[in-house]
Scaffold this motif. Structure first.
Motif, mmCIF file in Angstrom:
data_model
loop_
_atom_site.group_PDB
_atom_site.id
_atom_site.type_symbol
_atom_site.label_atom_id
_atom_site.label_comp_id
_atom_site.label_asym_id
_atom_site.label_seq_id
_atom_site.Cartn_x
_atom_site.Cartn_y
_atom_site.Cartn_z
ATOM 1 N N ASP A 57 52.548 -4.042 66.396
ATOM 2 C CA ASP A 57 51.258 -4.474 65.878
ATOM 3 C C ASP A 57 50.589 -5.398 66.886
ATOM 4 O O ASP A 57 51.251 -6.105 67.650
ATOM 5 C CB ASP A 57 51.427 -5.224 64.552
ATOM 6 C CG ASP A 57 51.691 -4.287 63.382
ATOM 7 O OD1 ASP A 57 51.595 -3.065 63.580
ATOM 8 O OD2 ASP A 57 51.994 -4.788 62.297
ATOM 9 N N THR A 58 49.271 -5.403 66.867
ATOM 10 C CA THR A 58 48.507 -6.274 67.759
ATOM 11 C C THR A 58 48.484 -7.694 67.207
ATOM 12 O O THR A 58 48.932 -7.964 66.087
ATOM 13 C CB THR A 58 47.067 -5.765 67.895
ATOM 14 O OG1 THR A 58 46.412 -5.901 66.620
ATOM 15 C CG2 THR A 58 47.036 -4.298 68.315
ATOM 16 N N ALA A 59 47.925 -8.598 68.002
ATOM 17 C CA ALA A 59 47.840 -9.997 67.598
ATOM 18 C C ALA A 59 47.021 -10.175 66.326
ATOM 19 O O ALA A 59 47.218 -11.151 65.594
ATOM 20 C CB ALA A 59 47.234 -10.831 68.735
ATOM 21 N N LEU A 60 46.113 -9.242 66.048
ATOM 22 C CA LEU A 60 45.284 -9.339 64.852
ATOM 23 C C LEU A 60 45.919 -8.669 63.640
ATOM 24 O O LEU A 60 45.306 -8.584 62.579
ATOM 25 C CB LEU A 60 43.905 -8.721 65.117
ATOM 26 C CG LEU A 60 43.062 -9.373 66.217
ATOM 27 C CD1 LEU A 60 41.708 -8.687 66.322
ATOM 28 C CD2 LEU A 60 42.892 -10.868 65.965
ATOM 29 N N GLY A 61 47.153 -8.173 63.805
ATOM 30 C CA GLY A 61 47.828 -7.518 62.706
ATOM 31 C C GLY A 61 47.456 -6.067 62.521
ATOM 32 O O GLY A 61 47.916 -5.417 61.577
ATOM 33 N N ILE A 62 46.618 -5.515 63.395
ATOM 34 C CA ILE A 62 46.239 -4.100 63.354
ATOM 35 C C ILE A 62 47.303 -3.300 64.108
ATOM 36 O O ILE A 62 47.788 -3.740 65.153
ATOM 37 C CB ILE A 62 44.860 -3.899 63.997
ATOM 38 C CG1 ILE A 62 43.797 -4.688 63.229
ATOM 39 C CG2 ILE A 62 44.480 -2.427 64.042
ATOM 40 C CD1 ILE A 62 42.430 -4.655 63.880
ATOM 41 N N PRO A 63 47.703 -2.119 63.622
ATOM 42 C CA PRO A 63 48.695 -1.308 64.347
ATOM 43 C C PRO A 63 48.276 -1.039 65.784
ATOM 44 O O PRO A 63 47.080 -0.944 66.091
ATOM 45 C CB PRO A 63 48.756 -0.011 63.532
ATOM 46 C CG PRO A 63 48.341 -0.420 62.157
ATOM 47 C CD PRO A 63 47.313 -1.491 62.349
ATOM 48 N N GLY A 64 49.258 -0.892 66.653
ATOM 49 C CA GLY A 64 48.988 -0.691 68.075
ATOM 50 C C GLY A 64 48.642 0.729 68.433
ATOM 51 O O GLY A 64 49.155 1.281 69.421
ATOM 52 N N ALA A 65 47.794 1.355 67.637
ATOM 53 C CA ALA A 65 47.349 2.724 67.889
ATOM 54 C C ALA A 65 45.898 2.856 67.447
ATOM 55 O O ALA A 65 45.446 2.130 66.557
ATOM 56 C CB ALA A 65 48.227 3.736 67.152
ATOM 57 N N LEU A 66 45.193 3.792 68.080
ATOM 58 C CA LEU A 66 43.786 4.032 67.761
ATOM 59 C C LEU A 66 43.546 5.527 67.668
ATOM 60 O O LEU A 66 43.770 6.257 68.637
ATOM 61 C CB LEU A 66 42.882 3.421 68.838
ATOM 62 C CG LEU A 66 41.387 3.755 68.739
ATOM 63 C CD1 LEU A 66 40.796 3.205 67.444
ATOM 64 C CD2 LEU A 66 40.636 3.224 69.954
ATOM 65 N N ALA A 67 43.100 5.994 66.503
ATOM 66 C CA ALA A 67 42.772 7.404 66.315
ATOM 67 C C ALA A 67 41.300 7.634 66.629
ATOM 68 O O ALA A 67 40.437 6.836 66.240
ATOM 69 C CB ALA A 67 43.066 7.830 64.877
ATOM 70 N N VAL A 68 41.024 8.726 67.351
ATOM 71 C CA VAL A 68 39.647 9.073 67.727
ATOM 72 C C VAL A 68 39.394 10.548 67.432
ATOM 73 O O VAL A 68 40.254 11.241 66.908
ATOM 74 C CB VAL A 68 39.371 8.745 69.216
ATOM 75 C CG1 VAL A 68 39.372 7.247 69.442
ATOM 76 C CG2 VAL A 68 40.391 9.427 70.131
ATOM 77 N N SER A 69 38.216 11.026 67.799
ATOM 78 C CA SER A 69 37.726 12.323 67.318
ATOM 79 C C SER A 69 38.396 13.538 67.935
ATOM 80 O O SER A 69 38.331 14.627 67.373
ATOM 81 C CB SER A 69 36.216 12.415 67.554
ATOM 82 O OG SER A 69 35.923 12.263 68.936
ATOM 83 N N SER A 70 39.006 13.405 69.106
ATOM 84 C CA SER A 70 39.647 14.550 69.763
ATOM 85 C C SER A 70 40.630 14.057 70.812
ATOM 86 O O SER A 70 40.597 12.885 71.215
ATOM 87 C CB SER A 70 38.601 15.457 70.432
ATOM 88 O OG SER A 70 38.017 14.795 71.548
ATOM 89 N N GLY A 71 41.496 14.951 71.259
ATOM 90 C CA GLY A 71 42.397 14.592 72.337
ATOM 91 C C GLY A 71 41.644 14.261 73.608
ATOM 92 O O GLY A 71 42.018 13.351 74.356
ATOM 93 N N GLN A 72 40.569 15.007 73.859
ATOM 94 C CA GLN A 72 39.761 14.741 75.049
ATOM 95 C C GLN A 72 39.107 13.366 74.961
ATOM 96 O O GLN A 72 39.002 12.646 75.955
ATOM 97 C CB GLN A 72 38.686 15.827 75.184
ATOM 98 C CG GLN A 72 38.111 15.979 76.574
ATOM 99 C CD GLN A 72 39.013 16.755 77.523
ATOM 100 O OE1 GLN A 72 40.148 17.090 77.192
ATOM 101 N NE2 GLN A 72 38.524 17.034 78.708
ATOM 102 N N ALA A 73 38.682 12.974 73.761
ATOM 103 C CA ALA A 73 38.114 11.640 73.574
ATOM 104 C C ALA A 73 39.172 10.574 73.806
ATOM 105 O O ALA A 73 38.892 9.513 74.392
ATOM 106 C CB ALA A 73 37.530 11.506 72.169
ATOM 107 N N ALA A 74 40.401 10.824 73.365
ATOM 108 C CA ALA A 74 41.484 9.867 73.581
ATOM 109 C C ALA A 74 41.747 9.670 75.068
ATOM 110 O O ALA A 74 41.928 8.529 75.539
ATOM 111 C CB ALA A 74 42.752 10.342 72.871
ATOM 112 N N GLU A 75 41.768 10.771 75.818
ATOM 113 C CA GLU A 75 41.970 10.671 77.265
ATOM 114 C C GLU A 75 40.855 9.852 77.915
ATOM 115 O O GLU A 75 41.109 8.980 78.754
ATOM 116 C CB GLU A 75 41.990 12.073 77.888
ATOM 117 C CG GLU A 75 43.119 12.959 77.419
ATOM 118 C CD GLU A 75 42.929 14.398 77.850
ATOM 119 O OE1 GLU A 75 41.942 14.684 78.569
ATOM 120 O OE2 GLU A 75 43.752 15.244 77.483
ATOM 121 N N THR A 76 39.623 10.154 77.530
ATOM 122 C CA THR A 76 38.468 9.486 78.132
ATOM 123 C C THR A 76 38.464 7.997 77.827
ATOM 124 O O THR A 76 38.294 7.162 78.723
ATOM 125 C CB THR A 76 37.164 10.133 77.623
ATOM 126 O OG1 THR A 76 37.187 11.538 77.925
ATOM 127 C CG2 THR A 76 35.948 9.501 78.278
#
Length: 419
Positions: free
Chosen positions: A84-103
């Motif tokens: 988890d991050t310092a703010l208590g949010i999980p250490g992952a981020l979901a986005v709209s596509s795999g290509q968006a994640a790469e970018t």
């Protein structure tokens, strides 16, 4: 649709919840509700101001975070061991596509006048992103033609290098990355390694991508990452690394880049990913079993000139793949070179009936495509060769059907390929 229907009739909820209300991110099997909403109600003006100023954690707008999305992020973070991050949010981020994640993953580290070192063994769309689009943003990319050659990685590094990039299993080359060797070299040069993995959803119903942050990279160790150490004027001078420490990478990606670029995952797609995650390990067992059987069939076929898959003892990546996968399997995207070249490959794919002729991978259904004329068609012949693409190459994504049915359909393709 009749006028009498409501959102509850469709199986999802629409609601405005208080921005400070946190979703249940329990990783059990209970399905998460779908928060199909654009925004979230504030308690008062101070609450709203605190959320926008990052003084308090909570939901503001689905472009930045959503409770259904948060459950996906928590479960993937747990699977990846991302703290988890310092703010208590999980250490992952979901986005709209795999290509968006790469970018987003790259732009979170690199800006104009910076540099990235990447494996050349990549999916064609990723190669185009790095080769053509990133340079338009002022980010140069040097490709390593032999990702197993650590000296080639080393020689590509520049003073302005910000990241190493690679796929865990090259698509469609099926080369397994020396993750430890490349990561150690990246860290020796003061930069992180970004690794692309592929399987989550599994049902061919939702496009999405997830960035997971190990939280172990120190962005203050050198002067390469002013984006983390210099004040961000859009947050009143916030310095991400000093203020947030480990986990700052994924937090910055969310509150800065996702906020500004907007590649948000839809709540319904997040829900579909949750369904896929619940069967991930079971699906992978069947994927791997079927793929191994298909590779054995291909290896003995008279019309096959070569097979690319690490399950073969003749593969130069067999031992590494066995170690990385702990012997559980070698992934389900084999590729093979068919006798007769381009036209034979196209006839083969067009004749299949069980296999879907589509460009994605990792589906429960078996899939097939001819990369040279589709996913890698924008690459030159030299670039295709670096990615492991020959004119007669056919890429399969082996699904969960009965193996006899899969083989029967491949027989149909080979019969057509003879012309």
């Amino acid at each position: 649709m009749s006028d009498s229907t409501s959102p509850s009739d469709w199986g999802f909820e629409t609601r405005q919840i208080h921005a400070g209300q946190k979703p249940d991110t329990d990783t059990g099997s209970r399905a998460a509700p779908i928060y199909q909403t654009t925004s979230y109600q504030f308690r008062d003006t101070k609450h709203a101001a605190d959320l926008f100023g990052l003084a308090e954690v909570g939901n503001i707008y689905t472009r930045i975070m959503n409770p259904t999305q948060a459950v996906v992020e928590a479960r993937v973070a747990a699977l990846e061991g991302a703290p988890d991050t310092a703010l208590g949010i999980p250490g992952a981020l979901a986005v709209s596509s795999g290509q968006a994640a790469e970018t987003v993953a790259i732009l979170n580290l690199a800006e104009a006048d910076s540099h990235v070192v990447s494996s050349a063994s990549l999916y064609g769309g990723t190669y185009n992103l790095l080769h053509y689009t990133m340079p338009k943003m002022g980010i140069e990319v040097t490709f390593v033609n032999d990702p197993d050659d650590l000296d080639e990685w080393r020689s590509a590094v520049r003073d302005n290098t910000k990241a190493f990039y690679a796929e865990s299993i090259g698509n469609p080359k099926n080369d397994f990355l020396d993750i430890r060797g490349v990561a150690d070299l990246a860290h020796e040069n003061g930069v992180p390694l970004i690794v692309d993995n592929k399987f989550i959803g599994g049902h061919g119903t939702a496009i999405a991508g997830i960035i997971a942050d190990a939280g172990s990279f120190d962005f203050s160790q050198n002067d390469k990452f002013p984006q983390f150490t210099d004040p961000d004027p859009s947050y009143h001078g916030l310095q991400y690394w000093p203020a947030l420490g480990p986990g700052a990478y994924v937090l910055k990606a969310r509150v800065q880049l996702l906020r500004d670029l907007g590649p948000a995952i839809s709540p319904f797609n997040a829900f579909l990913l949750l369904q896929g995650l619940e069967t991930l390990s079971l699906r992978m067992e069947r994927h791997n079993t079927n793929a191994t059987a298909v590779v054995e069939y291909l290896s003995g076929h008279a019309q096959v000139e070569a097979v690319q898959h690490a399950s073969l003892s003749s593969s130069k990546w067999h031992d590494r793949a066995s170690e990385l996968s702990a012997g559980k399997g070698y992934a389900s995207v084999p590729a093979f070179v068919i006798a007769g070249g381009l036209e034979a490959g196209q006839r083969f794919v067009e004749a299949l009936t069980l296999h879907s002729h589509v460009a994605n991978i990792g589906d429960v259904r078996s899939l097939a495509i001819h990369p040279a004329s589709t996913t890698h068609s924008q690459l030159t012949e030299t670039e295709q060769a670096s990615a492991g693409v020959q004119s007669g190459l056919v890429r399969l994504s082996v699904g969960l059907e009965t193996i006899d049915d899969i083989i029967t359909d491949l027989d149909r393709g080979f019969a057509a390929a003879k012309g």
